[in-house]
Write a protein that holds these residues in place. Structure first.
Motif, PDB file in Angstrom:
ATOM      1  N   HIS A  11      19.677 -39.044  52.831  1.00  0.00           N
ATOM      2  CA  HIS A  11      18.385 -39.237  53.283  1.00  0.00           C
ATOM      3  C   HIS A  11      18.387 -40.816  53.424  1.00  0.00           C
ATOM      4  N   ARG A  12      17.769 -41.298  54.924  1.00  0.00           N
ATOM      5  CA  ARG A  12      17.642 -42.995  54.675  1.00  0.00           C
ATOM      6  C   ARG A  12      15.986 -43.022  53.993  1.00  0.00           C
ATOM      7  N   TRP A  13      16.636 -44.243  53.039  1.00  0.00           N
ATOM      8  CA  TRP A  13      15.730 -44.832  52.468  1.00  0.00           C
ATOM      9  C   TRP A  13      14.084 -44.721  52.662  1.00  0.00           C
ATOM     10  N   SER A  14      13.506 -45.004  54.133  1.00  0.00           N
ATOM     11  CA  SER A  14      12.547 -44.613  53.612  1.00  0.00           C
ATOM     12  C   SER A  14      11.467 -42.430  53.024  1.00  0.00           C
ATOM     13  N   GLU A  15      12.640 -41.887  53.120  1.00  0.00           N
ATOM     14  CA  GLU A  15      12.242 -40.302  52.662  1.00  0.00           C
ATOM     15  C   GLU A  15      13.030 -40.030  51.886  1.00  0.00           C
ATOM     16  N   GLY A  16      14.492 -40.865  50.703  1.00  0.00           N
ATOM     17  CA  GLY A  16      15.285 -40.926  50.013  1.00  0.00           C
ATOM     18  C   GLY A  16      13.892 -41.349  49.308  1.00  0.00           C
ATOM     19  N   GLN A  17      13.479 -42.244  48.615  1.00  0.00           N
ATOM     20  CA  GLN A  17      12.491 -42.686  47.823  1.00  0.00           C
ATOM     21  C   GLN A  17      11.915 -41.743  47.094  1.00  0.00           C
ATOM     22  N   GLN A  18      11.287 -41.085  48.664  1.00  0.00           N
ATOM     23  CA  GLN A  18       9.826 -39.583  48.347  1.00  0.00           C
ATOM     24  C   GLN A  18      10.689 -38.743  46.929  1.00  0.00           C
ATOM     25  N   THR A  19      12.192 -38.437  47.787  1.00  0.00           N
ATOM     26  CA  THR A  19      12.927 -37.653  46.606  1.00  0.00           C
ATOM     27  C   THR A  19      12.528 -38.175  45.061  1.00  0.00           C
ATOM     28  N   TRP A  20      13.068 -39.440  45.010  1.00  0.00           N
ATOM     29  CA  TRP A  20      13.411 -39.475  43.802  1.00  0.00           C
ATOM     30  C   TRP A  20      11.606 -40.472  43.402  1.00  0.00           C
ATOM     31  N   ARG A  21      10.841 -40.078  43.717  1.00  0.00           N
ATOM     32  CA  ARG A  21       9.619 -40.310  43.141  1.00  0.00           C
ATOM     33  C   ARG A  21       8.771 -39.269  42.488  1.00  0.00           C
ATOM     34  N   ARG A  22      10.127 -38.194  43.339  1.00  0.00           N
ATOM     35  CA  ARG A  22       9.188 -36.206  43.197  1.00  0.00           C
ATOM     36  C   ARG A  22       9.822 -36.102  41.994  1.00  0.00           C
ATOM     37  N   ALA A  23      10.579 -36.450  41.220  1.00  0.00           N
ATOM     38  CA  ALA A  23      11.821 -36.179  40.435  1.00  0.00           C
ATOM     39  C   ALA A  23      10.892 -36.438  39.464  1.00  0.00           C
ATOM     40  N   GLU A  24      10.791 -37.406  39.422  1.00  0.00           N
ATOM     41  CA  GLU A  24       9.502 -38.344  38.323  1.00  0.00           C
ATOM     42  C   GLU A  24       8.915 -37.778  37.973  1.00  0.00           C
ATOM     43  N   ASP A  25       7.718 -37.835  39.151  1.00  0.00           N
ATOM     44  CA  ASP A  25       6.398 -37.372  38.986  1.00  0.00           C
ATOM     45  C   ASP A  25       7.032 -35.504  38.408  1.00  0.00           C
ATOM     46  N   LEU A  26       7.728 -35.235  38.860  1.00  0.00           N
ATOM     47  CA  LEU A  26       7.879 -33.429  38.199  1.00  0.00           C
ATOM     48  C   LEU A  26       8.541 -33.289  36.545  1.00  0.00           C
ATOM     49  N   GLY A  27       9.238 -34.834  36.155  1.00  0.00           N
ATOM     50  CA  GLY A  27       8.751 -34.928  34.688  1.00  0.00           C
ATOM     51  C   GLY A  27      10.555 -34.759  34.069  1.00  0.00           C
ATOM     52  N   PHE A  28      11.450 -34.372  35.475  1.00  0.00           N
ATOM     53  CA  PHE A  28      12.842 -34.885  34.926  1.00  0.00           C
ATOM     54  C   PHE A  28      13.234 -35.949  33.841  1.00  0.00           C
ATOM     55  N   HIS A  29      14.214 -36.145  33.182  1.00  0.00           N
ATOM     56  CA  HIS A  29      13.923 -37.287  32.905  1.00  0.00           C
ATOM     57  C   HIS A  29      15.475 -37.990  33.150  1.00  0.00           C
ATOM     58  N   THR A  30      16.345 -37.426  33.784  1.00  0.00           N
ATOM     59  CA  THR A  30      17.388 -38.065  33.991  1.00  0.00           C
ATOM     60  C   THR A  30      17.655 -37.597  35.902  1.00  0.00           C
ATOM     61  N   ALA A  31      18.181 -38.783  36.610  1.00  0.00           N
ATOM     62  CA  ALA A  31      18.926 -38.029  37.991  1.00  0.00           C
ATOM     63  C   ALA A  31      19.937 -38.499  38.174  1.00  0.00           C
ATOM     64  N   TYR A  32      20.179 -37.508  38.449  1.00  0.00           N
ATOM     65  CA  TYR A  32      22.163 -37.802  38.779  1.00  0.00           C
ATOM     66  C   TYR A  32      21.860 -38.356  40.425  1.00  0.00           C
ATOM     67  N   THR A  33      23.354 -38.853  40.975  1.00  0.00           N
ATOM     68  CA  THR A  33      23.967 -39.278  42.298  1.00  0.00           C
ATOM     69  C   THR A  33      24.844 -38.739  42.325  1.00  0.00           C
ATOM     70  N   TYR A  34      26.175 -38.634  43.738  1.00  0.00           N
ATOM     71  CA  TYR A  34      27.256 -38.291  43.485  1.00  0.00           C
ATOM     72  C   TYR A  34      27.859 -40.003  44.279  1.00  0.00           C
ATOM     73  N   ASP A  35      28.863 -40.351  43.277  1.00  0.00           N
ATOM     74  CA  ASP A  35      29.796 -40.614  43.809  1.00  0.00           C
ATOM     75  C   ASP A  35      30.779 -40.862  45.168  1.00  0.00           C
ATOM     76  N   HIS A  36      30.913 -39.268  45.179  1.00  0.00           N
ATOM     77  CA  HIS A  36      31.609 -39.715  46.548  1.00  0.00           C
ATOM     78  C   HIS A  36      31.823 -40.057  47.452  1.00  0.00           C
ATOM     79  N   LEU A  37      32.871 -40.230  48.262  1.00  0.00           N
ATOM     80  CA  LEU A  37      32.447 -40.728  49.718  1.00  0.00           C
ATOM     81  C   LEU A  37      31.227 -40.060  50.885  1.00  0.00           C
TER      82      LEU A  37
END
Length: 81
Positions: A11-37
């Motif tokens: 997702h472009r950052w305008s949408e993506g940032q909401q996903t990362w914030r939501r993960a924190e708000d939901l109480g996740f300890h860690t969020a990962y992303t892939y480094d594949h191309l």
């Protein structure tokens, strides 16, 4: 119990940032992303860089630990002369 999640960098950052914030708000300890191309069915769509994505995620979260699922750092080993 500590729970983690994977957030794909599709997702472009305008949408993506909401996903990362939501993960924190939901109480996740860690969020990962892939480094594949690219990744399977996402290969024809947008796929953003790992390091810029994690850097941006660090600017919009405070407690969420961040990481990659694949990157492995090769330890430095000086060449003996």
């Amino acid at each position: 119990m500590r729970l983690s999640t994977v957030i794909l960098p599709v997702h472009r950052w305008s949408e993506g940032q909401q996903t990362w914030r939501r993960a924190e708000d939901l109480g996740f300890h860690t969020a990962y992303t892939y480094d594949h191309l690219s990744w399977r069915t996402f290969r024809d769509g947008p796929w953003f860089g790992t390091v810029p994505t994690l850097t941006a995620a660090a600017t919009v979260t405070t407690r969420l630990r961040l990481g990659t699922l694949v990157t492995s750092v090769k330890p430095f080993s000086p060449i003996a002369s």
